[in-house]
Scaffold this motif. Structure first.
Motif, PDB file in Angstrom:
ATOM      1  N   MET A   1     -13.785   9.166   7.940  1.00  0.00           N
ATOM      2  CA  MET A   1     -12.893   9.099   6.900  1.00  0.00           C
ATOM      3  C   MET A   1     -11.949   8.061   7.306  1.00  0.00           C
ATOM      4  SD  MET A   1     -11.634  12.764   5.682  1.00  0.00           S
ATOM      5  CE  MET A   1     -12.357  13.573   4.398  1.00  0.00           C
ATOM      6  N   PRO A   2     -11.813   6.780   6.567  1.00  0.00           N
ATOM      7  CA  PRO A   2     -10.758   5.858   6.817  1.00  0.00           C
ATOM      8  C   PRO A   2      -9.484   6.318   6.371  1.00  0.00           C
ATOM      9  CG  PRO A   2     -12.654   4.759   5.684  1.00  0.00           C
ATOM     10  CD  PRO A   2     -13.026   6.420   5.721  1.00  0.00           C
ATOM     11  N   VAL A   3      -8.466   5.916   7.416  1.00  0.00           N
ATOM     12  CA  VAL A   3      -7.240   6.314   6.806  1.00  0.00           C
ATOM     13  C   VAL A   3      -6.320   4.790   7.121  1.00  0.00           C
ATOM     14  CG1 VAL A   3      -4.977   7.591   7.953  1.00  0.00           C
ATOM     15  CG2 VAL A   3      -7.535   8.552   8.162  1.00  0.00           C
ATOM     16  N   THR A   4      -5.752   4.972   6.091  1.00  0.00           N
ATOM     17  CA  THR A   4      -4.585   3.556   5.723  1.00  0.00           C
ATOM     18  C   THR A   4      -3.373   3.969   5.620  1.00  0.00           C
ATOM     19  OG1 THR A   4      -6.437   2.505   4.774  1.00  0.00           O
ATOM     20  CG2 THR A   4      -4.337   1.466   4.531  1.00  0.00           C
ATOM     21  N   SER A   5      -2.151   3.432   6.524  1.00  0.00           N
ATOM     22  CA  SER A   5      -1.122   3.805   6.383  1.00  0.00           C
ATOM     23  C   SER A   5      -0.276   2.537   5.935  1.00  0.00           C
ATOM     24  CB  SER A   5      -0.370   4.446   7.508  1.00  0.00           C
ATOM     25  OG  SER A   5       0.745   4.711   7.649  1.00  0.00           O
TER      26      SER A   5
ATOM     27  N   GLN B   1     -13.670   2.872  -4.430  1.00  0.00           N
ATOM     28  CA  GLN B   1     -14.898   3.348  -4.989  1.00  0.00           C
ATOM     29  C   GLN B   1     -14.970   4.589  -4.969  1.00  0.00           C
ATOM     30  OE1 GLN B   1     -17.609   1.023  -2.169  1.00  0.00           O
ATOM     31  NE2 GLN B   1     -18.059  -0.416  -3.820  1.00  0.00           N
ATOM     32  N   ASN B   2     -14.293   5.444  -4.123  1.00  0.00           N
ATOM     33  CA  ASN B   2     -14.369   6.670  -3.773  1.00  0.00           C
ATOM     34  C   ASN B   2     -13.018   7.360  -4.129  1.00  0.00           C
ATOM     35  OD1 ASN B   2     -17.442   6.464  -2.937  1.00  0.00           O
ATOM     36  ND2 ASN B   2     -16.668   5.779  -1.224  1.00  0.00           N
ATOM     37  N   PRO B   3     -13.260   8.787  -4.336  1.00  0.00           N
ATOM     38  CA  PRO B   3     -12.014   9.687  -4.443  1.00  0.00           C
ATOM     39  C   PRO B   3     -11.356   9.603  -3.039  1.00  0.00           C
ATOM     40  CG  PRO B   3     -13.628  10.893  -5.374  1.00  0.00           C
ATOM     41  CD  PRO B   3     -14.215   9.741  -4.796  1.00  0.00           C
ATOM     42  N   LYS B   4      -9.938   9.732  -3.029  1.00  0.00           N
ATOM     43  CA  LYS B   4      -9.240   9.718  -1.945  1.00  0.00           C
ATOM     44  C   LYS B   4      -7.986  10.637  -2.284  1.00  0.00           C
ATOM     45  CE  LYS B   4      -6.702   5.576  -3.220  1.00  0.00           C
ATOM     46  NZ  LYS B   4      -6.464   4.219  -2.849  1.00  0.00           N
ATOM     47  N   LEU B   5      -7.415  11.052  -0.873  1.00  0.00           N
ATOM     48  CA  LEU B   5      -6.222  11.712  -0.769  1.00  0.00           C
ATOM     49  C   LEU B   5      -5.044  10.824  -0.564  1.00  0.00           C
ATOM     50  CD1 LEU B   5      -7.098  14.960   1.282  1.00  0.00           C
ATOM     51  CD2 LEU B   5      -6.726  14.836  -1.124  1.00  0.00           C
ATOM     52  N   VAL B   6      -3.928  10.740  -1.205  1.00  0.00           N
ATOM     53  CA  VAL B   6      -2.809  10.030  -1.116  1.00  0.00           C
ATOM     54  C   VAL B   6      -1.656  10.900  -0.644  1.00  0.00           C
ATOM     55  CG1 VAL B   6      -1.527   7.875  -2.262  1.00  0.00           C
ATOM     56  CG2 VAL B   6      -4.080   8.217  -2.651  1.00  0.00           C
ATOM     57  N   TYR B   7      -1.055  10.539   0.434  1.00  0.00           N
ATOM     58  CA  TYR B   7       0.294  11.024   0.849  1.00  0.00           C
ATOM     59  C   TYR B   7       1.356   9.904   0.495  1.00  0.00           C
ATOM     60  CZ  TYR B   7      -2.817  14.346   3.208  1.00  0.00           C
ATOM     61  OH  TYR B   7      -3.916  15.263   3.343  1.00  0.00           O
ATOM     62  N   LEU B   8       2.531  10.513  -0.162  1.00  0.00           N
ATOM     63  CA  LEU B   8       3.598   9.860  -0.503  1.00  0.00           C
ATOM     64  C   LEU B   8       4.811  10.123  -0.214  1.00  0.00           C
ATOM     65  CD1 LEU B   8       2.672   8.136  -4.194  1.00  0.00           C
ATOM     66  CD2 LEU B   8       2.099   7.332  -1.825  1.00  0.00           C
ATOM     67  N   GLN B   9       5.734   9.361   0.664  1.00  0.00           N
ATOM     68  CA  GLN B   9       6.930   9.930   0.744  1.00  0.00           C
ATOM     69  C   GLN B   9       8.133   8.811   0.541  1.00  0.00           C
ATOM     70  OE1 GLN B   9       7.569  10.824   5.135  1.00  0.00           O
ATOM     71  NE2 GLN B   9       8.651  12.590   4.615  1.00  0.00           N
TER      72      GLN B   9
ATOM     73  N   LYS C   1       6.604   5.354   1.693  1.00  0.00           N
ATOM     74  CA  LYS C   1       5.491   5.364   2.670  1.00  0.00           C
ATOM     75  C   LYS C   1       4.132   5.879   2.144  1.00  0.00           C
ATOM     76  CE  LYS C   1       8.813   6.507   6.137  1.00  0.00           C
ATOM     77  NZ  LYS C   1       9.564   7.634   7.000  1.00  0.00           N
ATOM     78  N   ALA C   2       2.936   5.260   2.273  1.00  0.00           N
ATOM     79  CA  ALA C   2       1.966   5.696   1.843  1.00  0.00           C
ATOM     80  C   ALA C   2       0.880   6.070   2.630  1.00  0.00           C
ATOM     81  CB  ALA C   2       1.272   4.699   0.507  1.00  0.00           C
ATOM     82  N   LEU C   3       0.020   7.110   2.865  1.00  0.00           N
ATOM     83  CA  LEU C   3      -1.007   7.406   3.859  1.00  0.00           C
ATOM     84  C   LEU C   3      -2.125   7.828   2.959  1.00  0.00           C
ATOM     85  CD1 LEU C   3      -2.180   7.887   6.736  1.00  0.00           C
ATOM     86  CD2 LEU C   3      -1.833  10.345   6.173  1.00  0.00           C
ATOM     87  N   GLU C   4      -3.337   6.958   2.847  1.00  0.00           N
ATOM     88  CA  GLU C   4      -4.426   7.089   2.267  1.00  0.00           C
ATOM     89  C   GLU C   4      -5.859   7.534   2.911  1.00  0.00           C
ATOM     90  OE1 GLU C   4      -3.659   3.983  -1.570  1.00  0.00           O
ATOM     91  OE2 GLU C   4      -5.008   3.261   0.363  1.00  0.00           O
TER      92      GLU C   4
END
Length: 86
Positions: free
Chosen positions: A1-5, A22-30, A81-84
Motif C-alpha cells: 500500500m503506497p502512503v503519501t504525506s 485509479q483505486n479507492p483510498k483512505l485520506v486522513y486530514l488534520q 496535513k493530508a495522509l493518503e
C-alpha cells in the motif's frame, strides 16, 4: 500500500487537498495551523456545510476513484496535513 504525506496550503478560496486516483483510498486530514478554522467537503465546501478539521485529531475519509476532497479556511495560508493510503 503506497502512503503519501503532504501539507497543502489552503486559504479563503476552495482548494483541492486530495485528488482522484485509479483505486479507492483512505485520506486522513488534520488542520496544521493553530487557530485556523478549516473545513473539508465537496467542491462547494464552506463554513456552513463543511466538516471542521481539528488540530489534535484527524478526520478519515474513504474515497473512490473519482472523488476529490476540498478545503477552505478563515486564515490565508493555513495548512492542511493530508495522509493518503492506497
Amino acid at each position: 500500500m503506497p502512503v503519501t504525506s503532504t501539507g497543502v496550503t489552503v486559504g479563503t478560496s476552495i482548494t483541492a487537498v486530495s485528488g482522484p486516483t485509479q483505486n479507492p483510498k483512505l485520506v486522513y486530514l488534520q488542520s496544521g495551523t493553530a487557530g485556523a478554522l478549516t473545513y473539508v467537503g465537496g467542491d462547494d465546501v464552506s463554513a456552513a456545510n463543511g466538516i471542521l478539521l481539528s488540530e489534535t485529531n484527524n478526520a478519515v475519509f474513504q474515497t473512490n476513484a473519482d472523488d476529490t476532497l476540498y478545503c477552505i479556511s478563515d486564515t490565508e495560508g493555513a495548512v492542511v496535513k493530508a495522509l493518503e493510503v492506497q
